[in-house]
Design a protein around this motif. Structure first.
Motif, PDB file in Angstrom:
ATOM      1  N   THR A  67      19.831 -22.002  -3.705  1.00 42.32           N
ATOM      2  CA  THR A  67      19.568 -21.358  -4.995  1.00 42.32           C
ATOM      3  C   THR A  67      19.066 -19.931  -4.841  1.00 42.32           C
ATOM      4  O   THR A  67      19.510 -19.046  -5.562  1.00 42.32           O
ATOM      5  CB  THR A  67      18.534 -22.166  -5.815  1.00 42.32           C
ATOM      6  OG1 THR A  67      17.371 -22.366  -5.012  1.00 42.32           O
ATOM      7  CG2 THR A  67      19.094 -23.491  -6.260  1.00 42.32           C
ATOM      8  N   SER A 108      19.406 -30.162 -14.614  1.00 40.49           N
ATOM      9  CA  SER A 108      17.969 -30.198 -14.926  1.00 40.49           C
ATOM     10  C   SER A 108      17.170 -30.624 -13.709  1.00 40.49           C
ATOM     11  O   SER A 108      16.122 -30.054 -13.397  1.00 40.49           O
ATOM     12  CB  SER A 108      17.677 -31.200 -16.041  1.00 40.49           C
ATOM     13  OG  SER A 108      18.242 -30.758 -17.224  1.00 40.49           O
ATOM     14  N   MET A 129      13.180 -21.437 -14.939  1.00 39.27           N
ATOM     15  CA  MET A 129      14.012 -21.360 -13.733  1.00 39.27           C
ATOM     16  C   MET A 129      15.284 -20.557 -14.014  1.00 39.27           C
ATOM     17  O   MET A 129      15.766 -19.828 -13.150  1.00 39.27           O
ATOM     18  CB  MET A 129      14.386 -22.773 -13.222  1.00 39.27           C
ATOM     19  CG  MET A 129      13.205 -23.653 -12.818  1.00 39.27           C
ATOM     20  SD  MET A 129      11.940 -22.798 -11.869  1.00 39.27           S
ATOM     21  CE  MET A 129      12.806 -22.459 -10.351  1.00 39.27           C
ATOM     22  N   ASP A 130      15.815 -20.695 -15.238  1.00 43.06           N
ATOM     23  CA  ASP A 130      16.969 -19.867 -15.619  1.00 43.06           C
ATOM     24  C   ASP A 130      16.559 -18.402 -15.706  1.00 43.06           C
ATOM     25  O   ASP A 130      17.304 -17.508 -15.334  1.00 43.06           O
ATOM     26  CB  ASP A 130      17.520 -20.308 -16.993  1.00 43.06           C
ATOM     27  CG  ASP A 130      18.281 -21.621 -16.902  1.00 43.06           C
ATOM     28  OD1 ASP A 130      18.827 -21.905 -15.823  1.00 43.06           O
ATOM     29  OD2 ASP A 130      18.304 -22.362 -17.900  1.00 43.06           O
ATOM     30  N   GLU A 141      12.348 -25.571 -17.225  1.00 43.72           N
ATOM     31  CA  GLU A 141      13.774 -25.386 -16.919  1.00 43.72           C
ATOM     32  C   GLU A 141      14.246 -24.002 -17.346  1.00 43.72           C
ATOM     33  O   GLU A 141      14.996 -23.341 -16.620  1.00 43.72           O
ATOM     34  CB  GLU A 141      14.617 -26.439 -17.647  1.00 43.72           C
ATOM     35  CG  GLU A 141      14.561 -27.792 -16.979  1.00 43.72           C
ATOM     36  CD  GLU A 141      15.551 -28.756 -17.604  1.00 43.72           C
ATOM     37  OE1 GLU A 141      16.654 -28.333 -17.971  1.00 43.72           O
ATOM     38  OE2 GLU A 141      15.182 -29.936 -17.760  1.00 43.72           O
ATOM     39  N   LYS A 189      16.728 -27.826 -11.265  1.00 42.49           N
ATOM     40  CA  LYS A 189      15.706 -26.845 -11.672  1.00 42.49           C
ATOM     41  C   LYS A 189      14.298 -27.389 -11.434  1.00 42.49           C
ATOM     42  O   LYS A 189      13.422 -26.672 -10.945  1.00 42.49           O
ATOM     43  CB  LYS A 189      15.894 -26.490 -13.150  1.00 42.49           C
ATOM     44  CG  LYS A 189      17.165 -25.705 -13.412  1.00 42.49           C
ATOM     45  CD  LYS A 189      17.347 -25.480 -14.894  1.00 42.49           C
ATOM     46  CE  LYS A 189      18.745 -24.968 -15.181  1.00 42.49           C
ATOM     47  NZ  LYS A 189      19.050 -24.926 -16.605  1.00 42.49           N
ATOM     48  N   TYR A 244      22.802 -23.035 -10.540  1.00 45.07           N
ATOM     49  CA  TYR A 244      22.223 -24.385 -10.543  1.00 45.07           C
ATOM     50  C   TYR A 244      23.332 -25.435 -10.706  1.00 45.07           C
ATOM     51  O   TYR A 244      23.273 -26.507 -10.131  1.00 45.07           O
ATOM     52  CB  TYR A 244      21.206 -24.525 -11.678  1.00 45.07           C
ATOM     53  CG  TYR A 244      19.972 -23.657 -11.496  1.00 45.07           C
ATOM     54  CD1 TYR A 244      19.194 -23.760 -10.344  1.00 45.07           C
ATOM     55  CD2 TYR A 244      19.591 -22.751 -12.474  1.00 45.07           C
ATOM     56  CE1 TYR A 244      18.065 -22.966 -10.169  1.00 45.07           C
ATOM     57  CE2 TYR A 244      18.460 -21.960 -12.320  1.00 45.07           C
ATOM     58  CZ  TYR A 244      17.705 -22.068 -11.165  1.00 45.07           C
ATOM     59  OH  TYR A 244      16.588 -21.287 -11.001  1.00 45.07           O
ATOM     60  N   HIS A 246      11.535 -25.866  -8.850  1.00 47.98           N
ATOM     61  CA  HIS A 246      10.190 -25.511  -9.313  1.00 47.98           C
ATOM     62  C   HIS A 246       9.113 -26.184  -8.455  1.00 47.98           C
ATOM     63  O   HIS A 246       8.159 -25.543  -8.004  1.00 47.98           O
ATOM     64  CB  HIS A 246      10.050 -25.906 -10.782  1.00 47.98           C
ATOM     65  CG  HIS A 246       8.666 -25.711 -11.318  1.00 47.98           C
ATOM     66  ND1 HIS A 246       8.090 -24.469 -11.417  1.00 47.98           N
ATOM     67  CD2 HIS A 246       7.732 -26.602 -11.753  1.00 47.98           C
ATOM     68  CE1 HIS A 246       6.862 -24.597 -11.895  1.00 47.98           C
ATOM     69  NE2 HIS A 246       6.621 -25.889 -12.101  1.00 47.98           N
TER      70      HIS A 246
END
Lengths: 174, 269
Positions: free
Chosen positions: A133, A152, B16-17, B13, A155, A140, A159
């Protein structure tokens, strides 16, 4: 790649020049070993030639290529079980791109060295996630396809991995 | 259009984008508004942004030139093998024949399966692989012989590196490496040739070339490198050649000491 698939094998040279450095970076960050990474890059292109008939223009070439690269890495990892990560990346005979050695940047360089060390402390799966990434800049959606999970989930995992990386980094920096 | 009601999960989320530049402006506004009311999450996400940004400063090394040379050799070999294998391609003829009748097709399928099962052993792929491997080796050799003639030292280093990668050497390869070790004008090329010759230590021709080369060298660097090589290979027959070199009055003093030490160690083996 479609031309390669149709038999114009010499076009593989163009793909090599476009992607070989990226694959090298991917393998280097996963193995911390330059010569091994070079061999693994070679294996990826061998597999591309061997399995060219499985490529379809419906998917992105990049995703297909990284799928092969991951398989090459997994096969290598299975055979070698573990890597010698205790060696500092700086000890490598491979020259790094960043050649700025000014006094003012020394502290920053120390911090980045700690970050590299923190990266090596992550599990291979987590390191691969950041590699795909952050370093390889795959979307993603592409990473989700590669890992067989939802976008999802990718991500959320990225994180969490960043959080873990941060806590290792802070520990090393103290 | 119904708006998504943000919660911590969706905000993460979107964050993160946002980090990868994939969040549109409208969502970005919503996200920042949400985070404004959720300082704890905001703090956590800001930390992830910092580390994400720091990762951008992690430098990635580059590969050596050998990687490109190896790829070129592999591709040349693969293309050559492929062209040879497809010189007589029976597949389109067979496909045409089979497509004329489903009965013929079915019969062919059964016959083909039976043949595959009983007659054709599992070695076809092995044979192809072995042929390909030989082809790649031949191509590497050809490429090596071409590169060694190039005026650029870098190209000649690639050539001797390729020579060192061949799974087995023939006399021509050893000869070329010897010629390079003894006559190339560039010291780095000569050192690379020495390294490649050492990989063929189990060939008596390569060992003999190395021994003969000792008295031909005038560079202290190469003389010292050959001394090290002889010790690594435990090549006692090098003693005479070292002694000839030691008799030369113009020999560098440091090298002289090193050679004397090398001779002593070889005598003890």
């Amino acid at each position: 790649m479609l031309k390669v698939k149709k038999g114009d094998l010499e076009k593989m040279s163009l793909l090599y020049h476009r992607y070989s450095r990226r694959f090298f970076g991917f393998f280097y960050n996963m193995t911390n070993d330059g010569p091994t990474s070079e061999d693994l890059v070679q294996n990826v292109f061998m597999r591309m030639l061997k399995y060219r008939h499985t490529y379809s223009d419906e998917g992105k070439f990049e995703t297909w290529a990284f799928h092969l690269a991951r398989n090459v890495h997994h096969d290598h990892f299975r055979k070698n079980k573990r890597y010698a990560f205790q060696e500092s990346m700086q000890d490598s005979v491979y020259e790094t791109v960043d050649e700025d050695n000014t006094e003012l940047r020394m502290t920053r360089e120390d911090e980045i060295d700690n970050l590299k060390e923190a990266l090596l402390s992550l599990s291979p799966e987590k390191r691969e996630l950041l590699e795909l990434t952050r370093f390889q800049k795959l979307k993603y959606e592409q990473v989700a396809n590669l890992l067989g999970i939802s976008e999802s989930a990718v991500k959320v995992r990225v994180h969490r991995t960043l959080k873990e990386l941060r806590s290792i980094y802070v520990r090393l920096d103290q | 259009m119904n708006k998504l009601i943000l919660n911590d999960g969706i905000a993460t989320e979107w964050w993160m984008d946002y980090l990868t530049g994939e969040l549109d402006r409208e969502k970005e506004g919503e996200l920042f508004q949400y985070l404004h009311g959720h300082p704890q999450l905001q703090k956590e996400l800001k930390i992830s942004e910092e580390i994400w940004s720091d990762l951008g400063e992690v430098s990635v090394p580059g590969p050596s030139e050998r990687m490109d040379a190896k790829f070129e050799a592999m591709l040349l070999g693969y293309v050559a093998a492929n062209e040879r294998n497809s010189a007589i391609n029976w597949l389109p003829v067979l496909q045409d024949w089979v497509s004329r009748s489903w009965r013929v097709g079915l019969a062919s399928l059964i016959l083909g399966s039976a043949l595959g099962w009983f007659v054709i052993p599992d070695t076809k792929e092995d044979r192809q692989l072995a042929e390909l491997s030989t082809e790649v080796q031949e191509m590497k050799k050809m490429m090596m012989l071409t590169l060694i003639e190039q005026p650029k030292a870098q190209e000649r280093i690639r050539a001797v590196s390729l020579a060192g990668d061949l799974p087995s050497a023939d006399l021509r390869v050893i000869e070329v490496l010897a010629e390079t070790l003894n006559r190339d004008e560039n010291l780095n090329v000569r050192l690379a040739a020495l390294e490649s010759l050492m990989k063929y230590w189990d060939y008596s021709e390569a060992r003999s070339v190395l021994v003969k080369s000792i008295s031909l060298q005038d560079s202290p660097l190469i003389q010292a490198a050959i001394a090290d090589a002889m010790l690594i290979l435990r090549e006692k027959s090098a003693i005479d050649e070292f002694e000839k070199l030691l008799a030369k009055p113009e020999l560098n003093e440091v090298v002289k000491e090193k050679l004397q030490l090398t001779v002593e160690k070889l005598q003890q083996i």
